[in-house]
Design a protein around this motif. Sequence first.
Motif, PDB file in Angstrom:
ATOM      1  N   ASN A   1      11.639  -3.032   4.794  1.00  0.00           N
ATOM      2  CA  ASN A   1      10.741  -4.067   5.332  1.00  0.00           C
ATOM      3  C   ASN A   1       9.732  -4.555   4.313  1.00  0.00           C
ATOM      4  OD1 ASN A   1      12.034  -3.831   7.808  1.00  0.00           O
ATOM      5  ND2 ASN A   1      10.586  -2.311   8.585  1.00  0.00           N
ATOM      6  N   CYS A   2       9.522  -3.781   3.235  1.00  0.00           N
ATOM      7  CA  CYS A   2       8.579  -4.213   2.206  1.00  0.00           C
ATOM      8  C   CYS A   2       9.074  -5.440   1.448  1.00  0.00           C
ATOM      9  CB  CYS A   2       8.317  -3.077   1.213  1.00  0.00           C
ATOM     10  SG  CYS A   2       7.354  -1.716   1.894  1.00  0.00           S
ATOM     11  N   TYR A   3      10.368  -5.734   1.531  1.00  0.00           N
ATOM     12  CA  TYR A   3      10.905  -6.921   0.864  1.00  0.00           C
ATOM     13  C   TYR A   3      10.841  -8.155   1.756  1.00  0.00           C
ATOM     14  CZ  TYR A   3      12.713  -3.611  -2.538  1.00  0.00           C
ATOM     15  OH  TYR A   3      12.814  -2.629  -3.497  1.00  0.00           O
ATOM     16  N   ASP A   4      10.364  -7.976   2.982  1.00  0.00           N
ATOM     17  CA  ASP A   4      10.229  -9.098   3.909  1.00  0.00           C
ATOM     18  C   ASP A   4       8.865  -9.741   3.691  1.00  0.00           C
ATOM     19  OD1 ASP A   4      10.178 -10.894   5.969  1.00  0.00           O
ATOM     20  OD2 ASP A   4      10.324  -9.412   7.577  1.00  0.00           O
ATOM     21  N   ILE A   5       8.853 -10.968   3.168  1.00  0.00           N
ATOM     22  CA  ILE A   5       7.580 -11.616   2.829  1.00  0.00           C
ATOM     23  C   ILE A   5       6.782 -11.980   4.073  1.00  0.00           C
ATOM     24  CG2 ILE A   5       8.382 -12.496   0.607  1.00  0.00           C
ATOM     25  CD1 ILE A   5       8.918 -15.164   1.922  1.00  0.00           C
ATOM     26  N   ALA A   6       7.424 -11.957   5.243  1.00  0.00           N
ATOM     27  CA  ALA A   6       6.689 -12.244   6.477  1.00  0.00           C
ATOM     28  C   ALA A   6       5.855 -11.047   6.918  1.00  0.00           C
ATOM     29  CB  ALA A   6       7.661 -12.636   7.586  1.00  0.00           C
ATOM     30  N   THR A   7       6.107  -9.868   6.335  1.00  0.00           N
ATOM     31  CA  THR A   7       5.361  -8.657   6.677  1.00  0.00           C
ATOM     32  C   THR A   7       4.274  -8.420   5.643  1.00  0.00           C
ATOM     33  OG1 THR A   7       7.368  -7.678   7.612  1.00  0.00           O
ATOM     34  CG2 THR A   7       5.549  -6.184   7.116  1.00  0.00           C
ATOM     35  N   PRO A   8       2.992  -8.341   6.039  1.00  0.00           N
ATOM     36  CA  PRO A   8       1.923  -8.072   5.055  1.00  0.00           C
ATOM     37  C   PRO A   8       2.178  -6.756   4.328  1.00  0.00           C
ATOM     38  CG  PRO A   8       1.001  -8.736   7.179  1.00  0.00           C
ATOM     39  CD  PRO A   8       2.467  -8.497   7.396  1.00  0.00           C
ATOM     40  N   LEU A   9       2.149  -6.805   3.005  1.00  0.00           N
ATOM     41  CA  LEU A   9       2.469  -5.620   2.213  1.00  0.00           C
ATOM     42  C   LEU A   9       1.488  -4.469   2.441  1.00  0.00           C
ATOM     43  CD1 LEU A   9       4.376  -4.352   0.214  1.00  0.00           C
ATOM     44  CD2 LEU A   9       3.057  -5.379  -1.646  1.00  0.00           C
ATOM     45  N   PRO A  10       0.161  -4.704   2.483  1.00  0.00           N
ATOM     46  CA  PRO A  10      -0.762  -3.571   2.699  1.00  0.00           C
ATOM     47  C   PRO A  10      -0.481  -2.806   3.984  1.00  0.00           C
ATOM     48  CG  PRO A  10      -1.973  -5.492   1.920  1.00  0.00           C
ATOM     49  CD  PRO A  10      -0.581  -5.956   2.227  1.00  0.00           C
ATOM     50  N   SER A  11      -0.209  -3.535   5.079  1.00  0.00           N
ATOM     51  CA  SER A  11       0.060  -2.846   6.343  1.00  0.00           C
ATOM     52  C   SER A  11       1.370  -2.065   6.271  1.00  0.00           C
ATOM     53  CB  SER A  11       0.115  -3.850   7.495  1.00  0.00           C
ATOM     54  OG  SER A  11       1.202  -4.746   7.334  1.00  0.00           O
ATOM     55  N   GLN A  12       2.347  -2.597   5.516  1.00  0.00           N
ATOM     56  CA  GLN A  12       3.608  -1.885   5.389  1.00  0.00           C
ATOM     57  C   GLN A  12       3.446  -0.609   4.565  1.00  0.00           C
ATOM     58  OE1 GLN A  12       5.958  -3.016   7.234  1.00  0.00           O
ATOM     59  NE2 GLN A  12       7.446  -1.435   6.720  1.00  0.00           N
ATOM     60  N   LEU A  13       2.608  -0.668   3.526  1.00  0.00           N
ATOM     61  CA  LEU A  13       2.338   0.539   2.738  1.00  0.00           C
ATOM     62  C   LEU A  13       1.617   1.588   3.578  1.00  0.00           C
ATOM     63  CD1 LEU A  13       1.297  -0.982  -0.722  1.00  0.00           C
ATOM     64  CD2 LEU A  13       3.404   0.234  -0.168  1.00  0.00           C
ATOM     65  N   GLU A  14       0.735   1.137   4.463  1.00  0.00           N
ATOM     66  CA  GLU A  14       0.072   2.084   5.364  1.00  0.00           C
ATOM     67  C   GLU A  14       1.100   2.796   6.244  1.00  0.00           C
ATOM     68  OE1 GLU A  14      -2.905   0.044   7.633  1.00  0.00           O
ATOM     69  OE2 GLU A  14      -3.767  -0.909   5.858  1.00  0.00           O
ATOM     70  N   LYS A  15       2.070   2.035   6.760  1.00  0.00           N
ATOM     71  CA  LYS A  15       3.116   2.654   7.579  1.00  0.00           C
ATOM     72  C   LYS A  15       3.927   3.656   6.764  1.00  0.00           C
ATOM     73  CE  LYS A  15       3.692  -1.330  10.661  1.00  0.00           C
ATOM     74  NZ  LYS A  15       4.616  -2.406  11.094  1.00  0.00           N
ATOM     75  N   LEU A  16       4.180   3.321   5.491  1.00  0.00           N
ATOM     76  CA  LEU A  16       4.917   4.246   4.635  1.00  0.00           C
ATOM     77  C   LEU A  16       4.170   5.564   4.479  1.00  0.00           C
ATOM     78  CD1 LEU A  16       6.316   2.009   1.737  1.00  0.00           C
ATOM     79  CD2 LEU A  16       7.638   3.455   3.277  1.00  0.00           C
ATOM     80  N   VAL A  17       2.866   5.483   4.283  1.00  0.00           N
ATOM     81  CA  VAL A  17       2.070   6.701   4.118  1.00  0.00           C
ATOM     82  C   VAL A  17       2.083   7.511   5.411  1.00  0.00           C
ATOM     83  CG1 VAL A  17      -0.229   7.601   3.632  1.00  0.00           C
ATOM     84  CG2 VAL A  17       0.639   5.669   2.321  1.00  0.00           C
ATOM     85  N   ARG A  18       1.980   6.836   6.565  1.00  0.00           N
ATOM     86  CA  ARG A  18       2.015   7.554   7.845  1.00  0.00           C
ATOM     87  C   ARG A  18       3.378   8.243   8.035  1.00  0.00           C
ATOM     88  NH1 ARG A  18      -2.252   6.173   6.856  1.00  0.00           N
ATOM     89  NH2 ARG A  18      -3.687   4.812   7.980  1.00  0.00           N
ATOM     90  N   GLN A  19       4.442   7.507   7.720  1.00  0.00           N
ATOM     91  CA  GLN A  19       5.767   8.094   7.861  1.00  0.00           C
ATOM     92  C   GLN A  19       5.969   9.230   6.873  1.00  0.00           C
ATOM     93  OE1 GLN A  19       7.959   7.843  10.098  1.00  0.00           O
ATOM     94  NE2 GLN A  19       9.637   8.981   9.134  1.00  0.00           N
ATOM     95  N   GLN A  20       5.343   9.118   5.709  1.00  0.00           N
ATOM     96  CA  GLN A  20       5.409  10.191   4.723  1.00  0.00           C
ATOM     97  C   GLN A  20       4.860  11.499   5.306  1.00  0.00           C
ATOM     98  OE1 GLN A  20       6.469  10.770   1.539  1.00  0.00           O
ATOM     99  NE2 GLN A  20       5.626  12.817   1.832  1.00  0.00           N
TER     100      GLN A  20
END
Length: 714
Positions: free
Chosen positions: A187-206
């Motif tokens: 989903n990080c390659y989807d430009i419609a998704t804000p990158l900062p919020s996606q990185l936050e989700k990655l950290v939570r999933q981590q």
Amino acid sequence: MHYALAPRTFVFSHYFYTGLRIATGVVGLSCLTYAFADLRTAMAVAMGALCTSLMDMPSPLRHKFNEMLAAVLLCSLVALLISLCSPVPWLLRTVIVLVSFLASMMVVYGRKAMPLQFAALFVMMLSAEEAATPLQALRHGALFLAGGAGYMAYAMAVVWTLQRRLKQQVLAEALYELASYTNLKANCYDIATPLPSQLEKLVRQQSVLAERQQASRDLILRGKPGPDETSLVQVHYAMFDLYEVVLSTHTDYALLRRHFAEGPTGGPVLELLGDLIGKAARDIESVAYAMTRNRPSRRVVDYQDDLRRLAEVLRTLPSNDEDDKTREAQAVLRATSNKIRETIGMIARLHAASRAPHGALPITPGADLTPFLTQQRYSIGLLLSNLRWSSPTFRFALRVAMAISAGLLLSEWLPYQSHGYWTALTIAVILKPSFSMTRQRRADRLVGTLIGCVLTAIILRFVHAPAILFGFLFVATAAGPTFLYIKYRYTAIAASMQALLLIGLTLPHGASAINERLLDTLLGTLIATFFSYVLPSWEYQALPRLIDAVLDANRKYVDAAADLLLGRSVDDFHYRVRRKGFMDSLANLSAALGRMLDEPAAKRRAPEALNRFTVQNYLLVAHVAAVRLLLQRYAEHMPRAQVEAALEQTFAELRARLGMAAPGGEAPPRERSGPAAPWAGWVPLQRRLKLLHQDAEQVTQARAALDEAPGRRG
């Protein structure tokens, strides 16, 4: 949605197996006892089995034995003590307060002690419902002990017989979470998704992934694997190798988005990258899916068309562009393509490992795996050291003792026939060490109890045959532990149905108990809500300690990475230990941040700065992993002396940044020489080292912002 809630995976998960095992043991022991004794005796045995079953969680056999033995002995002692005190009201209340406090102090031993705390409170409330003579109390305690010991013997025998199956299921769960982690990357390659919020989700999933990986380590790496467990060990190690490759790719999204969001190949390139990573996530999931079914896995995803299209895009990129930024973006795109191919190759290793039941074990003979495993220690010194006002556990124990005492007192003054133990159990279920957990349990308990009461009323209205009611009771008993850790609301529904069905079986005219349970649950919820603000321990109070722990783990990880990349370590064992410690500390901070966001707004401290600090530390790990894989990829013709000099300088800068006494100071001047030999890895290596330096700088700035935040130390 949690993988175990999906219909196609639910019945193969260890959650369903655990619920089925518990229901079979508890209901089976009850029916067996009822066949030879009266209903009252059967219920006492069932109570012992039920309380012991609360500790029946996926664990190594030795740990499970210790945990369940502690539940049998402690809960039997509580049952006997409360029964002996039941004829004297003032003594009973005094003992209830004392037991509530001591049981709640046990959470100092971590998450695995929380079911034991609840089990002690559970048996305390049930044993306090009726006054008993000393002889009756001894009989009740003996029956409780027999039920607990009987269930323990049954559970240990079943788990010992099916231990390989349990290891498969826990390893599969780690793979499912890795697939979710990889899908978030897509989903990080989807430009419609804000990158900062996606990185936050990655950290939570981590954080979730780290917990599941640790459970896999504890079961698979502890002890000598059996002849039929070789493939599990191989898949386990292949999973961690794949994880490092996936981790290393979480670093270049911003640059790719800036340069490839538009243009003739831009949009399709990003979409293509996202599709490939999404397919990789589904491929990982297919390994987990096959493992839960005890089958070898085979690739079900076809990457060829997408890889061919990606190769065509790379061939059409202009090779004579003089813009440095564009050349850098093109180089990153090519590197990303290489990493995707590495990821696909690593997933192929996963599939192959699942089909190799007798291959060589990827473990160095005699290797000490203790640093990777959870150690079970229950020292009395830890408990005594927390008997102080500043301890969050001590304050939590006081909070629970006061709330349960208030619940029992208020239930005696109500105009209707209140079941005081229902009110107290509601308080015990809802009140948790953190406000966030209490808030979530409160909502789930209320909704679950309402639904459970409605469903039970319908069942008791139309069903009167005891055999069918026992069938519903079995389902409710199985559903409670099944959903305990994945959807507590379903557990609350099952618990209400279980209690009311028992009353329906023993008291044919006990329909009024449904209304009383609703009222008692509401009262317990109100009391628990009030006491959640009494002697609170807000998350921001622990943040300084957690932040310092992350920085300390960060420094140790950087030192271990330097030793590995500079050839001072003979293998990557020390590096993996330090990386695990860093990820664990980062997961603890991330979890605390998530809980803080559920607290009242006035109790939140610098959430934006905290999130930035967490994400930047995560990116630093990703960049170090990327450097390691880059050196492996370009190992041929590598100028070792020049590369080591560049690495030495970078790690010296990282240590200076991360080890400063005062955030915000200046790092040593950077003097980086150009490439001294023709080597294909120079440009990507220099870019990675530059990003590493920027990461350390961002971590330092985020730390400075946290120190300047209002109430940081308050």
